[in-house]
Motif scaffolding. Structure first.
Motif, PDB file in Angstrom:
ATOM      1  N   GLN A 196       0.813  -1.210   0.000  1.00 26.58           N
ATOM      2  CA  GLN A 196       0.000   0.000   0.000  1.00 26.58           C
ATOM      3  C   GLN A 196       0.846   1.258   0.000  1.00 26.58           C
ATOM      4  OE1 GLN A 196      -2.719  -0.260   3.323  1.00 26.58           O
ATOM      5  NE2 GLN A 196      -3.255  -2.395   2.870  1.00 26.58           N
ATOM      6  N   ASP A 197       2.172   1.077  -0.063  1.00 29.57           N
ATOM      7  CA  ASP A 197       3.094   2.210  -0.010  1.00 29.57           C
ATOM      8  C   ASP A 197       3.523   2.592  -1.425  1.00 29.57           C
ATOM      9  OD1 ASP A 197       4.980   3.918   1.745  1.00 29.57           O
ATOM     10  OD2 ASP A 197       6.326   2.986   0.277  1.00 29.57           O
ATOM     11  N   ALA A 198       3.350   3.875  -1.763  1.00 31.35           N
ATOM     12  CA  ALA A 198       3.664   4.340  -3.123  1.00 31.35           C
ATOM     13  C   ALA A 198       5.152   4.189  -3.438  1.00 31.35           C
ATOM     14  CB  ALA A 198       3.238   5.796  -3.284  1.00 31.35           C
ATOM     15  N   SER A 199       6.018   4.437  -2.424  1.00 29.44           N
ATOM     16  CA  SER A 199       7.458   4.315  -2.642  1.00 29.44           C
ATOM     17  C   SER A 199       7.839   2.880  -2.987  1.00 29.44           C
ATOM     18  CB  SER A 199       8.210   4.776  -1.390  1.00 29.44           C
ATOM     19  OG  SER A 199       9.594   4.583  -1.547  1.00 29.44           O
ATOM     20  N   GLU A 213       6.082   5.774 -16.268  1.00 27.26           N
ATOM     21  CA  GLU A 213       5.733   7.086 -15.723  1.00 27.26           C
ATOM     22  C   GLU A 213       5.980   7.154 -14.219  1.00 27.26           C
ATOM     23  OE1 GLU A 213       4.888   9.779 -17.405  1.00 27.26           O
ATOM     24  OE2 GLU A 213       5.166   8.633 -19.254  1.00 27.26           O
ATOM     25  N   ARG A 214       5.916   6.008 -13.544  1.00 23.93           N
ATOM     26  CA  ARG A 214       6.070   5.987 -12.084  1.00 23.93           C
ATOM     27  C   ARG A 214       7.451   5.534 -11.636  1.00 23.93           C
ATOM     28  NH1 ARG A 214       1.084   3.202 -12.800  1.00 23.93           N
ATOM     29  NH2 ARG A 214       2.139   1.234 -12.305  1.00 23.93           N
ATOM     30  N   ALA A 215       8.100   4.701 -12.432  1.00 23.44           N
ATOM     31  CA  ALA A 215       9.386   4.116 -12.027  1.00 23.44           C
ATOM     32  C   ALA A 215      10.521   5.115 -12.189  1.00 23.44           C
ATOM     33  CB  ALA A 215       9.672   2.870 -12.862  1.00 23.44           C
ATOM     34  N   LYS A 216      11.504   4.989 -11.308  1.00 21.08           N
ATOM     35  CA  LYS A 216      12.707   5.814 -11.394  1.00 21.08           C
ATOM     36  C   LYS A 216      13.924   4.887 -11.434  1.00 21.08           C
ATOM     37  CE  LYS A 216      10.587   9.806  -9.102  1.00 21.08           C
ATOM     38  NZ  LYS A 216      10.649  10.733  -7.959  1.00 21.08           N
ATOM     39  N   ALA A 217      14.702   4.873 -10.354  1.00 18.12           N
ATOM     40  CA  ALA A 217      15.847   3.962 -10.296  1.00 18.12           C
ATOM     41  C   ALA A 217      15.369   2.527 -10.088  1.00 18.12           C
ATOM     42  CB  ALA A 217      16.781   4.391  -9.163  1.00 18.12           C
ATOM     43  N   ALA A 218      16.243   1.568 -10.364  1.00 17.82           N
ATOM     44  CA  ALA A 218      15.868   0.162 -10.236  1.00 17.82           C
ATOM     45  C   ALA A 218      15.667  -0.243  -8.782  1.00 17.82           C
ATOM     46  CB  ALA A 218      16.944  -0.726 -10.864  1.00 17.82           C
ATOM     47  N   HIS A 219      16.383   0.420  -7.859  1.00 20.37           N
ATOM     48  CA  HIS A 219      16.244   0.144  -6.426  1.00 20.37           C
ATOM     49  C   HIS A 219      16.455  -1.325  -6.094  1.00 20.37           C
ATOM     50  CE1 HIS A 219      15.070   4.174  -5.300  1.00 20.37           C
ATOM     51  NE2 HIS A 219      14.142   4.193  -6.222  1.00 20.37           N
ATOM     52  N   GLY A 241       6.633   1.868  -6.389  1.00 23.53           N
ATOM     53  CA  GLY A 241       7.493   2.440  -7.425  1.00 23.53           C
ATOM     54  C   GLY A 241       8.697   1.560  -7.681  1.00 23.53           C
ATOM     55  N   ARG A 242       9.199   0.948  -6.615  1.00 25.58           N
ATOM     56  CA  ARG A 242      10.302   0.002  -6.766  1.00 25.58           C
ATOM     57  C   ARG A 242       9.847  -1.218  -7.573  1.00 25.58           C
ATOM     58  NH1 ARG A 242      11.870   2.615  -2.090  1.00 25.58           N
ATOM     59  NH2 ARG A 242      14.108   2.578  -1.615  1.00 25.58           N
ATOM     60  N   VAL A 243       8.670  -1.710  -7.255  1.00 22.52           N
ATOM     61  CA  VAL A 243       8.139  -2.867  -7.983  1.00 22.52           C
ATOM     62  C   VAL A 243       8.010  -2.548  -9.468  1.00 22.52           C
ATOM     63  CG1 VAL A 243       6.166  -4.412  -8.252  1.00 22.52           C
ATOM     64  CG2 VAL A 243       6.948  -3.778  -5.953  1.00 22.52           C
ATOM     65  N   ASP A 244       7.533  -1.344  -9.779  1.00 22.12           N
ATOM     66  CA  ASP A 244       7.417  -0.924 -11.183  1.00 22.12           C
ATOM     67  C   ASP A 244       8.789  -0.959 -11.857  1.00 22.12           C
ATOM     68  OD1 ASP A 244       4.678  -0.512 -11.016  1.00 22.12           O
ATOM     69  OD2 ASP A 244       4.889   1.590 -10.418  1.00 22.12           O
ATOM     70  N   ALA A 245       9.806  -0.473 -11.146  1.00 24.19           N
ATOM     71  CA  ALA A 245      11.165  -0.468 -11.709  1.00 24.19           C
ATOM     72  C   ALA A 245      11.676  -1.890 -11.907  1.00 24.19           C
ATOM     73  CB  ALA A 245      12.100   0.315 -10.794  1.00 24.19           C
ATOM     74  N   TRP A 246      11.357  -2.775 -10.974  1.00 26.90           N
ATOM     75  CA  TRP A 246      11.795  -4.174 -11.107  1.00 26.90           C
ATOM     76  C   TRP A 246      11.146  -4.823 -12.323  1.00 26.90           C
ATOM     77  CZ3 TRP A 246      10.662  -5.624  -5.277  1.00 26.90           C
ATOM     78  CH2 TRP A 246      11.557  -4.914  -4.463  1.00 26.90           C
TER      79      TRP A 246
END
Length: 439
Positions: free
Chosen positions: A268-271, A314-320, A274-279
């Motif tokens: 439920q956490d946006a941060s 649009e939501r992803a940034k670094a791969a994290h 966002g990591r999942v999107d990057a993965w």
């Protein structure tokens, strides 16, 4: 003033490095891990680390110390991994974008290979461990003081314009060196040094909590849990960690507790999402380019990311994640080599630690192997949520494990030729033997 002091000290180190290449390596490690030039504004921008690296490599070659170069499984995998990163760069989807990261990673791996090869005895070994602990430990001590003075209201960050500037990166880096602090404490003969290292450990824990990083806090918990499981003194370990962590956590403001409480609500956490999107994006890039990936950190490029998943781009940034970073940048082959490197380092340390009852094995060797395992586990879990695959700190630990394997399992000298000479000298024709007997 600090600029002048730094320049004078660096000049002295380089002068010593001309005669003793390992001094240059220690200076290189200090600049790489602690980046003191980033805090000296007068020399900011001067490539001191490049100069130090150049002098060290030149001295290493001139001294002919490179003739002692020896391949071992870890060194071999590092070289193979560097080679595959170069192949991935050649097939990069955006060569100009990934070239910066490729060059940085290759230079880092070169440094790590030199660490593994030049650490040839206990003195050098412990000197490199001290350099790593003091470099990160100094920043941790500052972070602890900042946490106490500000009553935990602000996040602890690393030095600006460095890989540890991010609070998540910094917290995980400090957690990774916690086992090394205990190793040095076990090795220290003087009580004042042992007490000082124990104080540094306490400050490091406070700094980790002060980063307000959930990933760093998980790494700290992993360290405590793994250390407790592997230790024979379970009650002492549990009591010590509780006496340190409970008051520190109670000291932190309510917003820290609220933030840590969201660990169980990751979906439920946006941060986190966002990591999942990057993965997912990095996985899809690797799926499209299974052998070489898209090129290091090309998933950061919106156009490349959008080509495989427009919505997540649009939501992803670094791969994290060190794993998805390598996967997206160098494909499944690159990830396989990288995982093999991590696994080889861990199991090499584990194998040495199991030899603790061998009377022929010096105690410091299995002790370091024992603590190195914990460092590898802490970083392996913490790195799953951060882009720290290029951080020198954990790679230095891998280099130390490689050096340790050579110290534990020294290469057997080839004596066949020498034995042949001895046999040839001792052999005499039958007639000569008869004449000598008659005498």
């Amino acid at each position: 003033m600090r600029d002048i002091i730094l320049l004078i000290f660096t000049a002295l180190c380089l002068s010593a490095a001309l005669r003793h290449p390992f001094v240059g390596l220690l200076t290189w490690a200090w600049f790489t891990l602690m980046t003191p030039h980033q805090a000296a504004y007068g020399v900011f921008g001067i490539p001191l680390n490049v100069i130090i690296a150049g002098v060290t490599i030149a001295s290493y070659i001139v001294s002919r110390e490179f003739t002692k170069f020896r391949f071992d499984p870890i060194t071999t995998l590092i070289i193979i991994f560097a080679g595959w990163l170069t192949v991935a760069q050649y097939f990069s989807l955006a060569p100009e974008s990934s070239a910066v990261y490729h060059d940085r990673f290759i230079k880092t791996l070169l440094f790590i290979v030199l660490c593994a090869q030049m650490t040839t005895d206990k003195l050098r070994f412990n000197a490199l461990v001290w350099t790593a602990v003091v470099s990160i430990g100094f920043l941790a001590a500052k972070g602890a003081a900042f946490t106490v003075l500000t009553l935990g209201q602000y996040r602890v960050q690393g030095l600006t314009n460095t890989i540890l500037e991010d609070n998540n990166h910094f917290g995980i880096a400090v957690a990774t060196i916690l086992p090394l602090i205990f190793y040095l404490r076990d090795e220290a003969a003087r009580p004042i040094v042992r007490h000082g290292l124990l104080a540094l450990f306490a400050m490091a824990v406070i700094a980790i909590i002060g980063t307000q990083s959930r990933g760093a806090f998980i790494s700290l918990v992993v360290f405590g849990g793994f250390f407790w499981l592997r230790s024979k003194h379970k009650f002492t370990i549990a009591a010590g960690l509780a006496l340190l962590m409970v008051p520190t956590i109670a000291f932190m403001p309510s917003k820290w507790t609220e933030r840590m409480a969201t660990i169980g609500e990751a979906t439920q956490d946006a941060s986190f999402m966002g990591r999942v999107d990057a993965w997912v994006i990095n996985y899809k890039l690797a799926k499209e380019n299974p052998l070489t990936g898209a090129g290091l950190r090309n998933s950061y490029e919106k156009e490349i990311a959008a080509a495989v998943d427009p919505e997540r781009a649009e939501r992803a940034k670094a791969a994290h994640s060190i794993y998805f970073e390598v996967l997206g940048g160098s494909g499944f082959v690159g990830l396989a080599i990288y995982l093999a490197l991590l696994a080889t380092a861990y199991f090499s340390a584990w194998g040495i630690s199991l030899k603790r009852k061998d009377p022929k094995l010096a105690p410091w060797k299995w002790r370091f192997a024992y603590y190195a395992q914990i460092s590898m586990v802490v970083f392996g879990i913490g790195g799953a949520s951060t882009s720290m695959e290029m951080w020198d700190g954990y790679l230095v630990i891998i280099a130390l494990i490689a050096a340790l394997t050579r110290l534990v399992y020294p290469a057997q000298k080839k004596t066949g030729h020498a034995l042949a000479k001895i046999r040839a000298r001792s052999w005499q024709p039958p007639d000569t033997l008869k004449s000598s007997n008659s005498l």
